[in-house]
Design a protein around this motif. Sequence first.
Motif, PDB file in Angstrom:
ATOM      1  N   ALA A 210      74.499  31.899  65.134  1.00 62.66           N
ATOM      2  CA  ALA A 210      75.896  32.350  65.251  1.00 62.66           C
ATOM      3  C   ALA A 210      76.852  31.286  64.709  1.00 62.66           C
ATOM      4  N   GLN A 211      76.595  30.022  65.024  1.00 60.47           N
ATOM      5  CA  GLN A 211      77.444  28.937  64.517  1.00 60.47           C
ATOM      6  C   GLN A 211      77.384  28.860  62.992  1.00 60.47           C
TER       7      GLN A 211
ATOM      8  N   GLU B 201      65.796  36.699  70.132  1.00 60.26           N
ATOM      9  CA  GLU B 201      65.413  36.701  71.537  1.00 60.26           C
ATOM     10  C   GLU B 201      65.648  35.335  72.184  1.00 60.26           C
ATOM     11  N   CYS B 202      65.575  34.283  71.395  1.00 58.52           N
ATOM     12  CA  CYS B 202      65.748  32.917  71.895  1.00 58.52           C
ATOM     13  C   CYS B 202      67.226  32.548  71.838  1.00 58.52           C
ATOM     14  N   LYS B 203      67.805  32.243  72.984  1.00 58.37           N
ATOM     15  CA  LYS B 203      69.244  31.998  73.072  1.00 58.37           C
ATOM     16  C   LYS B 203      69.686  30.802  72.233  1.00 58.37           C
ATOM     17  N   LYS B 204      68.929  29.715  72.232  1.00 57.91           N
ATOM     18  CA  LYS B 204      69.313  28.532  71.459  1.00 57.91           C
ATOM     19  C   LYS B 204      69.347  28.835  69.964  1.00 57.91           C
ATOM     20  N   ILE B 205      68.368  29.569  69.485  1.00 62.98           N
ATOM     21  CA  ILE B 205      68.331  29.935  68.066  1.00 62.98           C
ATOM     22  C   ILE B 205      69.459  30.914  67.753  1.00 62.98           C
ATOM     23  N   ARG B 206      69.723  31.842  68.673  1.00 66.53           N
ATOM     24  CA  ARG B 206      70.812  32.799  68.481  1.00 66.53           C
ATOM     25  C   ARG B 206      72.159  32.073  68.378  1.00 66.53           C
ATOM     26  N   ILE B 207      72.367  31.053  69.216  1.00 66.84           N
ATOM     27  CA  ILE B 207      73.613  30.279  69.184  1.00 66.84           C
ATOM     28  C   ILE B 207      73.729  29.503  67.880  1.00 66.84           C
ATOM     29  N   ALA B 208      72.644  28.851  67.465  1.00 71.52           N
ATOM     30  CA  ALA B 208      72.666  28.080  66.208  1.00 71.52           C
ATOM     31  C   ALA B 208      72.930  28.996  65.014  1.00 71.52           C
TER      32      ALA B 208
ATOM     33  N   LEU C 299      76.646  31.345  60.914  1.00 71.93           N
ATOM     34  CA  LEU C 299      77.345  32.503  60.360  1.00 71.93           C
ATOM     35  C   LEU C 299      78.860  32.383  60.509  1.00 71.93           C
ATOM     36  N   LEU C 300      79.310  31.781  61.590  1.00 74.08           N
ATOM     37  CA  LEU C 300      80.751  31.571  61.751  1.00 74.08           C
ATOM     38  C   LEU C 300      81.302  30.643  60.678  1.00 74.08           C
ATOM     39  N   ARG C 301      80.543  29.624  60.326  1.00 73.05           N
ATOM     40  CA  ARG C 301      80.964  28.720  59.244  1.00 73.05           C
ATOM     41  C   ARG C 301      81.016  29.499  57.926  1.00 73.05           C
ATOM     42  N   MET C 302      80.022  30.338  57.683  1.00 69.22           N
ATOM     43  CA  MET C 302      80.030  31.174  56.483  1.00 69.22           C
ATOM     44  C   MET C 302      81.225  32.126  56.505  1.00 69.22           C
ATOM     45  N   LEU C 303      81.522  32.700  57.670  1.00 63.10           N
ATOM     46  CA  LEU C 303      82.635  33.627  57.806  1.00 63.10           C
ATOM     47  C   LEU C 303      83.964  32.929  57.523  1.00 63.10           C
ATOM     48  N   GLN C 304      84.123  31.708  58.013  1.00 58.12           N
ATOM     49  CA  GLN C 304      85.349  30.948  57.745  1.00 58.12           C
ATOM     50  C   GLN C 304      85.537  30.755  56.240  1.00 58.12           C
ATOM     51  N   ILE C 305      84.470  30.450  55.555  1.00 56.66           N
ATOM     52  CA  ILE C 305      84.530  30.253  54.098  1.00 56.66           C
ATOM     53  C   ILE C 305      84.856  31.573  53.403  1.00 56.66           C
ATOM     54  N   CYS C 306      84.169  32.634  53.789  1.00 61.53           N
ATOM     55  CA  CYS C 306      84.384  33.943  53.157  1.00 61.53           C
ATOM     56  C   CYS C 306      85.789  34.484  53.401  1.00 61.53           C
ATOM     57  N   ALA C 307      86.383  34.121  54.529  1.00 64.67           N
ATOM     58  CA  ALA C 307      87.731  34.582  54.858  1.00 64.67           C
ATOM     59  C   ALA C 307      88.806  33.686  54.248  1.00 64.67           C
ATOM     60  N   GLY C 308      88.390  32.633  53.546  1.00 67.28           N
ATOM     61  CA  GLY C 308      89.351  31.744  52.912  1.00 67.28           C
ATOM     62  C   GLY C 308      90.004  30.777  53.877  1.00 67.28           C
TER      63      GLY C 308
ATOM     64  N   GLN D 288      72.065  43.560  67.850  1.00 61.79           N
ATOM     65  CA  GLN D 288      73.401  43.497  67.265  1.00 61.79           C
ATOM     66  C   GLN D 288      74.428  43.122  68.337  1.00 61.79           C
ATOM     67  N   GLN D 289      74.365  43.808  69.463  1.00 60.97           N
ATOM     68  CA  GLN D 289      75.325  43.572  70.551  1.00 60.97           C
ATOM     69  C   GLN D 289      75.182  42.164  71.105  1.00 60.97           C
ATOM     70  N   GLN D 290      73.959  41.709  71.352  1.00 65.07           N
ATOM     71  CA  GLN D 290      73.731  40.348  71.850  1.00 65.07           C
ATOM     72  C   GLN D 290      74.255  39.311  70.868  1.00 65.07           C
ATOM     73  N   PHE D 291      73.979  39.532  69.599  1.00 67.70           N
ATOM     74  CA  PHE D 291      74.400  38.583  68.574  1.00 67.70           C
ATOM     75  C   PHE D 291      75.928  38.565  68.447  1.00 67.70           C
ATOM     76  N   ALA D 292      76.553  39.737  68.515  1.00 62.54           N
ATOM     77  CA  ALA D 292      78.015  39.816  68.465  1.00 62.54           C
ATOM     78  C   ALA D 292      78.638  39.069  69.642  1.00 62.54           C
ATOM     79  N   GLU D 293      78.075  39.229  70.823  1.00 61.29           N
ATOM     80  CA  GLU D 293      78.583  38.526  72.003  1.00 61.29           C
ATOM     81  C   GLU D 293      78.419  37.014  71.848  1.00 61.29           C
ATOM     82  N   THR D 294      77.298  36.589  71.281  1.00 62.50           N
ATOM     83  CA  THR D 294      77.072  35.160  71.051  1.00 62.50           C
ATOM     84  C   THR D 294      78.096  34.607  70.074  1.00 62.50           C
ATOM     85  N   ILE D 295      78.397  35.347  69.024  1.00 61.15           N
ATOM     86  CA  ILE D 295      79.403  34.912  68.050  1.00 61.15           C
ATOM     87  C   ILE D 295      80.754  34.757  68.729  1.00 61.15           C
ATOM     88  N   LEU D 296      81.121  35.736  69.543  1.00 65.26           N
ATOM     89  CA  LEU D 296      82.431  35.705  70.209  1.00 65.26           C
ATOM     90  C   LEU D 296      82.538  34.604  71.261  1.00 65.26           C
ATOM     91  N   GLU D 297      81.404  34.157  71.807  1.00 66.34           N
ATOM     92  CA  GLU D 297      81.419  33.086  72.806  1.00 66.34           C
ATOM     93  C   GLU D 297      81.734  31.725  72.196  1.00 66.34           C
TER      94      GLU D 297
END
Length: 182
Positions: A145-146, A136-143, A148-157, A28-37
């Motif tokens: 996160a990207q 565990e794989c950084k490239k997959i975690r970044i992809a 989910l961020l697109r989904m978050l933008q849509i969900c937030a209007g 959770q923490q690693q993924f949250a940090e990746t999202i924020l990056e």
Amino acid sequence: MSTLTAFGKLPTLNSATILLVGTNEIFQQQFAETILEETQDLKINIHLADCLPLPPERDHIRPRIDLIVFMVNMQSKHSYSNIEASLLHVDANFFLGKVCFLATGAGRLNQISVDVNAVLKLADLYCSPVLFCELECKKIRIATAQRLLRMLQICAGQMSGVSALSFSSLMKSSIDDSSFLA
């Protein structure tokens, strides 16, 4: 026990909040940090929880949650049962495009404790998409996160012309049409 409501609070301008629910705090923490990056035009708030319901004493200071991500560790039956129990504390309006499941650890077939079909059925029951990834794989975690961020933008209007409900139905129909599940 309190239920997490989708429309109980007003949205904040140029801001979006995501709630990550899961039992593996390290991922959770690693993924949250990746999202924020990832660079964004809006302020991203991330809240972590191991289960729902959230403590009611902090309701008055908690921002509106735009997207709930249930992180299912495919190598832990406890993780799956925890998510099943947590889903009972979510208002039905969240399932109109503001919930997704993130299944982790499915790539190591010899270590899976949770059946992939069980996660797919759970997502289908709650009309929500499933993303499979290896955190565990950084490239997959970044992809992831990207995505989910697109989904978050849509969900937030924050994306004009696209609603969370229409986006969710598009994702669901693309999953239903795919041949990899056959």
